[in-house]
Write a protein that holds these residues in place. Structure first.
Motif, PDB file in Angstrom:
ATOM      1  N   SER A 116      12.146  28.459  30.690  1.00 37.76           N
ATOM      2  CA  SER A 116      14.319  27.803  30.561  1.00 37.76           C
ATOM      3  C   SER A 116      14.766  29.184  30.886  1.00 37.76           C
ATOM      4  O   SER A 116      15.561  28.314  32.017  1.00 37.76           O
ATOM      5  CB  SER A 116      14.124  27.672  29.378  1.00 37.76           C
ATOM      6  N   LEU A 117      14.215  29.998  31.318  1.00 40.36           N
ATOM      7  CA  LEU A 117      14.896  31.304  32.150  1.00 40.36           C
ATOM      8  C   LEU A 117      15.044  30.918  33.716  1.00 40.36           C
ATOM      9  O   LEU A 117      15.954  31.224  33.684  1.00 40.36           O
ATOM     10  CB  LEU A 117      14.567  32.703  31.610  1.00 40.36           C
ATOM     11  N   VAL A 118      13.900  30.330  34.294  1.00 43.11           N
ATOM     12  CA  VAL A 118      13.230  30.715  35.015  1.00 43.11           C
ATOM     13  C   VAL A 118      14.168  29.272  35.979  1.00 43.11           C
ATOM     14  O   VAL A 118      14.575  29.478  36.988  1.00 43.11           O
ATOM     15  CB  VAL A 118      11.795  30.480  35.351  1.00 43.11           C
ATOM     16  N   ARG A 119      14.030  27.981  34.846  1.00 44.18           N
ATOM     17  CA  ARG A 119      14.243  26.872  35.266  1.00 44.18           C
ATOM     18  C   ARG A 119      16.098  27.734  36.094  1.00 44.18           C
ATOM     19  O   ARG A 119      16.518  26.736  36.739  1.00 44.18           O
ATOM     20  CB  ARG A 119      14.202  26.279  34.359  1.00 44.18           C
ATOM     21  N   ASP A 120      16.658  28.484  35.116  1.00 44.45           N
ATOM     22  CA  ASP A 120      18.474  28.656  35.227  1.00 44.45           C
ATOM     23  C   ASP A 120      18.471  29.716  36.612  1.00 44.45           C
ATOM     24  O   ASP A 120      19.400  29.184  36.531  1.00 44.45           O
ATOM     25  CB  ASP A 120      18.497  28.761  33.693  1.00 44.45           C
ATOM     26  N   ALA A 421       7.946  18.755  31.296  1.00 45.99           N
ATOM     27  CA  ALA A 421       9.545  18.444  29.826  1.00 45.99           C
ATOM     28  C   ALA A 421      10.465  19.324  30.022  1.00 45.99           C
ATOM     29  O   ALA A 421      10.858  19.197  29.132  1.00 45.99           O
ATOM     30  CB  ALA A 421       7.664  19.645  28.794  1.00 45.99           C
ATOM     31  N   MET A 422       9.974  20.534  30.753  1.00 44.73           N
ATOM     32  CA  MET A 422      11.477  21.257  30.752  1.00 44.73           C
ATOM     33  C   MET A 422      12.664  21.602  32.261  1.00 44.73           C
ATOM     34  O   MET A 422      13.347  22.006  32.061  1.00 44.73           O
ATOM     35  CB  MET A 422      11.143  23.206  29.981  1.00 44.73           C
ATOM     36  N   GLN A 423      12.162  20.287  32.389  1.00 43.97           N
ATOM     37  CA  GLN A 423      12.906  20.204  34.092  1.00 43.97           C
ATOM     38  C   GLN A 423      13.159  21.424  34.731  1.00 43.97           C
ATOM     39  O   GLN A 423      14.098  21.828  35.387  1.00 43.97           O
ATOM     40  CB  GLN A 423      14.242  19.951  33.756  1.00 43.97           C
ATOM     41  N   ALA A 424      11.907  22.004  34.747  1.00 36.02           N
ATOM     42  CA  ALA A 424      11.822  23.431  35.544  1.00 36.02           C
ATOM     43  C   ALA A 424      11.543  22.887  37.411  1.00 36.02           C
ATOM     44  O   ALA A 424      10.564  23.325  38.059  1.00 36.02           O
ATOM     45  CB  ALA A 424      11.297  24.342  35.444  1.00 36.02           C
ATOM     46  N   THR A 425      12.571  23.269  38.319  1.00 33.77           N
ATOM     47  CA  THR A 425      12.432  22.381  39.677  1.00 33.77           C
ATOM     48  C   THR A 425      13.147  23.291  40.182  1.00 33.77           C
ATOM     49  O   THR A 425      13.371  24.368  40.111  1.00 33.77           O
ATOM     50  CB  THR A 425      13.057  20.738  39.774  1.00 33.77           C
ATOM     51  N   PHE A 426      12.212  23.107  41.806  1.00 30.95           N
ATOM     52  CA  PHE A 426      12.929  24.025  42.893  1.00 30.95           C
ATOM     53  C   PHE A 426      13.377  23.142  43.871  1.00 30.95           C
ATOM     54  O   PHE A 426      12.087  21.697  43.988  1.00 30.95           O
ATOM     55  CB  PHE A 426      12.181  25.021  43.066  1.00 30.95           C
ATOM     56  N   LEU A 427      13.637  23.273  44.922  1.00 31.16           N
ATOM     57  CA  LEU A 427      13.738  22.549  46.192  1.00 31.16           C
ATOM     58  C   LEU A 427      13.287  22.822  46.508  1.00 31.16           C
ATOM     59  O   LEU A 427      13.019  24.140  47.451  1.00 31.16           O
ATOM     60  CB  LEU A 427      15.149  22.310  46.680  1.00 31.16           C
ATOM     61  N   ASP A 428      11.737  22.527  47.762  1.00 35.26           N
ATOM     62  CA  ASP A 428      11.322  22.436  48.110  1.00 35.26           C
ATOM     63  C   ASP A 428      11.914  22.513  49.723  1.00 35.26           C
ATOM     64  O   ASP A 428      12.743  22.775  50.352  1.00 35.26           O
ATOM     65  CB  ASP A 428       9.853  21.896  47.876  1.00 35.26           C
ATOM     66  N   GLU A 429      10.594  23.317  51.038  1.00 32.63           N
ATOM     67  CA  GLU A 429      11.783  23.469  52.129  1.00 32.63           C
ATOM     68  C   GLU A 429      11.925  22.565  53.169  1.00 32.63           C
ATOM     69  O   GLU A 429      12.966  22.434  53.450  1.00 32.63           O
ATOM     70  CB  GLU A 429       9.947  23.824  53.050  1.00 32.63           C
TER      71      GLU A 429
ATOM     72  N   PHE B  31      21.130  42.530  34.452  1.00 28.60           N
ATOM     73  CA  PHE B  31      19.340  43.019  34.194  1.00 28.60           C
ATOM     74  C   PHE B  31      19.386  41.738  32.687  1.00 28.60           C
ATOM     75  O   PHE B  31      18.400  42.507  31.777  1.00 28.60           O
ATOM     76  CB  PHE B  31      20.679  44.347  33.406  1.00 28.60           C
ATOM     77  N   MET B  32      20.241  41.038  32.434  1.00 30.47           N
ATOM     78  CA  MET B  32      19.661  40.588  30.747  1.00 30.47           C
ATOM     79  C   MET B  32      20.424  38.712  31.251  1.00 30.47           C
ATOM     80  O   MET B  32      21.390  38.519  31.913  1.00 30.47           O
ATOM     81  CB  MET B  32      20.074  41.636  29.707  1.00 30.47           C
ATOM     82  N   ARG B  33      20.057  38.316  30.526  1.00 26.91           N
ATOM     83  CA  ARG B  33      20.295  36.403  29.835  1.00 26.91           C
ATOM     84  C   ARG B  33      20.448  36.707  28.748  1.00 26.91           C
ATOM     85  O   ARG B  33      18.969  37.041  27.641  1.00 26.91           O
ATOM     86  CB  ARG B  33      19.348  35.480  30.950  1.00 26.91           C
ATOM     87  N   GLN B  34      21.282  35.485  28.112  1.00 25.56           N
ATOM     88  CA  GLN B  34      21.001  35.843  26.833  1.00 25.56           C
ATOM     89  C   GLN B  34      20.239  34.413  26.368  1.00 25.56           C
ATOM     90  O   GLN B  34      20.509  33.050  27.338  1.00 25.56           O
ATOM     91  CB  GLN B  34      22.386  34.862  26.489  1.00 25.56           C
ATOM     92  N   ASN B  35      19.894  34.270  25.046  1.00 26.61           N
ATOM     93  CA  ASN B  35      19.401  33.165  24.983  1.00 26.61           C
ATOM     94  C   ASN B  35      19.481  32.295  23.618  1.00 26.61           C
ATOM     95  O   ASN B  35      19.633  31.042  24.082  1.00 26.61           O
ATOM     96  CB  ASN B  35      17.563  33.875  24.334  1.00 26.61           C
ATOM     97  N   SER B  36      20.016  33.387  23.167  1.00 26.58           N
ATOM     98  CA  SER B  36      20.726  32.127  22.026  1.00 26.58           C
ATOM     99  C   SER B  36      22.044  33.525  20.797  1.00 26.58           C
ATOM    100  O   SER B  36      21.559  34.565  21.430  1.00 26.58           O
ATOM    101  CB  SER B  36      20.062  31.677  20.881  1.00 26.58           C
ATOM    102  N   SER B  37      23.090  33.064  20.876  1.00 23.47           N
ATOM    103  CA  SER B  37      24.054  33.991  20.193  1.00 23.47           C
ATOM    104  C   SER B  37      23.366  35.138  19.896  1.00 23.47           C
ATOM    105  O   SER B  37      22.436  35.397  18.464  1.00 23.47           O
ATOM    106  CB  SER B  37      24.562  33.278  18.939  1.00 23.47           C
TER     107      SER B  37
END
Lengths: 568, 568
Positions: A116-120, A421-429, B31-37
């Motif tokens: 979820s972190l990398v997806r965002d 499953a979590m829609q972690a996508t990227f745009l390719d070249e 430096f950081m990101r929130q996961n939940s509150s």
């Protein structure tokens, strides 16, 4: 560190519930204590060894281009629901509610959080690949925690995750981390193998487990006696070739074998070897029934079946299913006359059986003088059996042996299991949206500590390798109340610390026997005993591992120590 | 570290829910990101700063004779039941059940775990004192998590606990750790005060909070403008002396003051200053009603009341209680004719009021020309009010000012609160069983990270002190596609890393404006820009803090950097 200032509560007795050496010794030498089942406190000595392992892990991970971060233990249920594992993980995933009745998991692993972190944060191929790791506390509510740190409920793990735009990039990082892992366990002094493992339902082709060889291990490893080859036994292909016996085919004959069902019973009753028997087992593979044949002395490897049929589930058919499909009992199955509806697969070894024995699909009868090429129809020959000791190593070098292993690390090509499953996508070249390709890589840090303790001990206690030892030197004045001994010991303590050594100084008022026994139990590599010859400046240096003892003048000591410690 | 290999997701916009600078900038600078509150991931830059703070904490704790260990987060309920806190801690203590339905707490703090550990392992005064610490993740389910890392639900703490055979030993360790704490926060570059705090119901006399001065702090600190003196405002004694006005006592008179109730209303109606008014408040102190008098411009400090009466609870009496006891409303109370049943205490300042005003215990009437020595009976004069800005500092040096503070550390003489509840006893020199005397000492490690970010920033972003910065040097080629720039930048990156610097190398294909803005936001102390004059070997060095820019030949660079970094 002065021993009077720290907490090293040694025990003379073996704790009752500690079954294995590492668990016994880490308790007895005061490295840890149990808080509750599968949950431990690392006392000062244990903490120090952990930190040394962590430092090695960090060095090698950083060297392989991975970047450290730190994710939380409290993970919102929504993430696990997205991946689906909230529903499938079972009771090992510890769950709780916060004060607002929101569901959380205690991190057993971090695929969901990192995805979820990398997806965002990552949207373009330009920011890939990316390899992130953390050293962090994990929670898994094991049904039966055991062997101390080897299977606990709260433990320390290094977990890493890599994200890629293409398979080649994953392969490259996988190989780098494979090397890093080999370096880590080698630097920990462990006798280990990188073992080809089952990638399970994840779809990835490559996955390796790093296994420390140990009789208390829970997994069986098949390894070559001459090469690096090692695999979980389910994963090892059998490359053996089989020579047909040079004897003429005899006529197929059905014989009465009343009440003889198992291979042992039949072979003994008919006075043939198990190698001449053909074992027939009916499997339900997904929805299909398949008759599987192996030689009487071999075992069916269901992982191979699963892979052959690209199946989700593989189970032995029940007696009821067997009766319905074949009109006979499980022990009487055979490939001859089994009907056209039942697919038959056989292990390669079956093809070489000459004048063999098999079930006749009729209670209390077997066929003898069975020859597959003459008597079977519709049979596919495949590699279907478990490898055995004595088989040739699949890499063509040497012969297979078995050993038990403790898994301390795992590298895994995850593929797109989580990114899809979590829609972690990227745009390719080309501006197309693609799911990221992922790898994950774990090391049990606290388990590694236990594995080292399991491999490095003798009848007196632990025997740490110098680079993992909580201290490198242990100074013991025989009588701390003796002014001369105490002052020489203090002098050595100060000067050796200044020289950069980690020194434990036993300044306790204890009997010499207690101090020496504690010292052996703790297992610091070099002990310096300051005793009766202190007045002459003479001390004793003892190597924990070899028991070697040297009497030295204090002025010679630094050079001898330096030689010993740097020689390691 | 090559910037392309790590994850530094900068943001141009201020995140909507981030109210304070540190929260905004730690998010914006990646430096950081929130996961939940109240729950965060520390991204690579945040992790690095954390590790630097942790290293300082470890150095100073070790230097003070404390020994590191690591206790678990999962704590069995039984321990918290023994101490009683299972029942009193409230919903901030996160609780859960394991697969066997056994209750656990997620460690919010570790008094119970450490006390049980030391109780089980230490039996004799010979093994005391003992000071143990850990750096570990804590869980507290805050009702309103806010300000990012300043008030989170999962956070990193250094917590230490000391065990003693006598009070002198506790005092000694307390002082050592007090010094260690001062060193830690000084080395973090923080503007802080060690503040005398309320020891609450714990009974200990000494407790200090280490407060970083900041407008967003949640606690008010009274500090001396010339000395080191600082205290939570509830804790500061008032040492002011009051001069009686040199005017003759006039005759006591009851006047009609229809609908005038508050000090502001009465003083304005009667045309006297609030300083001439006497405020009368009825308190319920444990079970007793007490009339408390302070000057009209002062406020009652209920901690002082509590301490004066050695009371468990101190609350304002309700209107009903007031009516029942005094037969009048809350706004009309006064000390004259209040009856013999009501105890009266007054702040020292009241004694100096000449010809003052007070309530007449009768709706719509006040007394004027009140003089306490003539008109009051049974009044005890005590220090009962809150200190105010302008008051003399209690240590006799300077004048009190107020500031807001963020608590980053706390040292506390616990006494025997836990050792008695949990039977952590030892045998003293005379063979008598005694409860251990304890101290506890906390540092909010992740909160310290936020406090540093709160104090070290400007309008462009973060401005890290060199010893906490995630990297010391930031190399930016203006155009990475330019062969000459790229190759000089790479050369400098390699050579400066070899020299032992931590270097971030912006190898991204981004516009120069983006790279410079990111660089300012991240706040690495020294930026080295490789631009058009790369062909001549000329680069630009910019000091983040001062904005100072130097053009230097690459050969001069190492010496100038060394001077700057070692000058810090």
């Amino acid at each position: 560190m002065k021993q009077s200032m720290t907490l090293i509560p040694t025990l003379r007795e073996v704790p009752a519930d500690a079954e294995v050496k590492s668990h016994q010794l880490l308790l007895r030498a005061g490295f840890m204590r149990q808080n509750s089942s599968g949950i431990y406190s690392y006392l000062p000595l244990g903490r120090q060894v952990l930190q040394k392992i962590e430092a090695i892990v960090r060095e090698e991970m950083d060297g392989a281009g991975a970047v450290e971060l730190l994710m939380p233990a409290l993970q919102q249920a929504e993430l696990w629901q997205e991946s689906g594992r909230w529903y499938t993980y079972g009771p090992e995933l510890m769950r709780m509610k916060d004060r607002h009745q929101r569901d959380f998991a205690l991190g057993a692993t971090h695929e969901e959080v990192i995805t979820s972190l990398v997806r965002d944060e990552v949207k373009s191929y330009k920011r890939l690949p990316l390899t992130l790791y953390q050293i962090q506390t994990k929670f898994r509510d094991e049904k039966r925690p055991r062997f101390g740190l080897l299977r606990g409920r709260e433990f320390i793990m290094k977990d890493a995750y890599s994200f890629h735009a293409n398979q080649e990039s994953l392969d490259e990082v996988y190989n780098k981390l494979f090397t890093a892992y080999s370096n880590i366990f080698r630097r920990c002094g462990l006798n280990f193998r990188a073992v080809i493992a089952d990638s399970g339902a994840m779809g990835g082709k490559d996955t390796h487990e790093f296994m420390v060889l140990s009789d208390i291990g829970e997994d069986t490893i098949a390894y070559s006696d001459t090469s690096d080859y090692a695999a979980n036994i389910e994963m090892a292909p059998v490359t053996a070739t089989y020579q047909k016996a040079d004897e003429p085919y005899r006529e197929l004959e059905k014989v009465h074998t009343e009440n003889q069902k198992s291979i042992e019973e039949v072979s003994s009753y008919l006075k043939v070897s198990p190698e001449s028997c053909i074992k027939s087992l009916l499997f339900r593979i997904d929805e299909k029934l398949v008759l599987v044949l192996v030689r009487g002395d071999h075992e069916v490897n269901d992982i191979k079946l699963k892979n052959l049929f690209n199946a989700g589930t593989v189970d032995l058919a029940t007696p009821e299913e067997t009766k319905a499909a074949m009109n006979c009992a499980v022990g009487s199955l055979g490939p001859i006359g089994s009907g056209d509806n039942i697919e038959i697969v056989a292990d390669h070894a079956v093809r070489a059986v000459v004048n063999g024995v098999c079930g006749a699909n009729q209670e209390d009868f077997h066929f003898v003088n069975v020859n597959s090429d003459r008597d079977f129809s519709h049979v596919k020959f495949e590699d279907l059996r478990f490898i055995q000791e004595g088989d040739p190593s699949p890499d063509g070098e040497g012969t297979i042996k078995f050993a038990m292993g403790i898994e301390v690390g795992h590298v895994f090509k995850l593929g797109t299991r989580y990114s899809e499953a979590m829609q972690a996508t990227f745009l390719d070249e080309n501006g197309r949206t693609q799911p990221m390709i992922m790898g994950c890589y774990g090391i049990g840090v606290s388990r590694t500590l236990a594995a080292v303790a399991e491999q490095f001990n003798d009848e007196k206690g632990l025997v740490w390798p110098a680079n993992l030892a909580p201290f490198q030197l242990h100074i013991i004045p025989v009588n701390i109340k003796d002014e001369i001994q105490s002052s020489l010991a203090s002098e050595l303590y100060s000067s050796l610390k200044v020289s950069g050594y980690e020194v434990l100084f036993d300044d306790r008022q204890e009997r010499p026997g207690v101090k020496f026994a504690d010292s052996d139990l703790i297992g610091i590599p070099v002990r310096i005993t300051v005793g009766k010859r202190a007045a002459e400046g003479i001390v004793e240096m003892k190597i924990r591992k070899t028991g070697e003892v040297l009497e030295l003048h204090k002025d010679e000591l630094p050079a001898v120590i330096e030689k010993f410690i740097s020689n390691r």
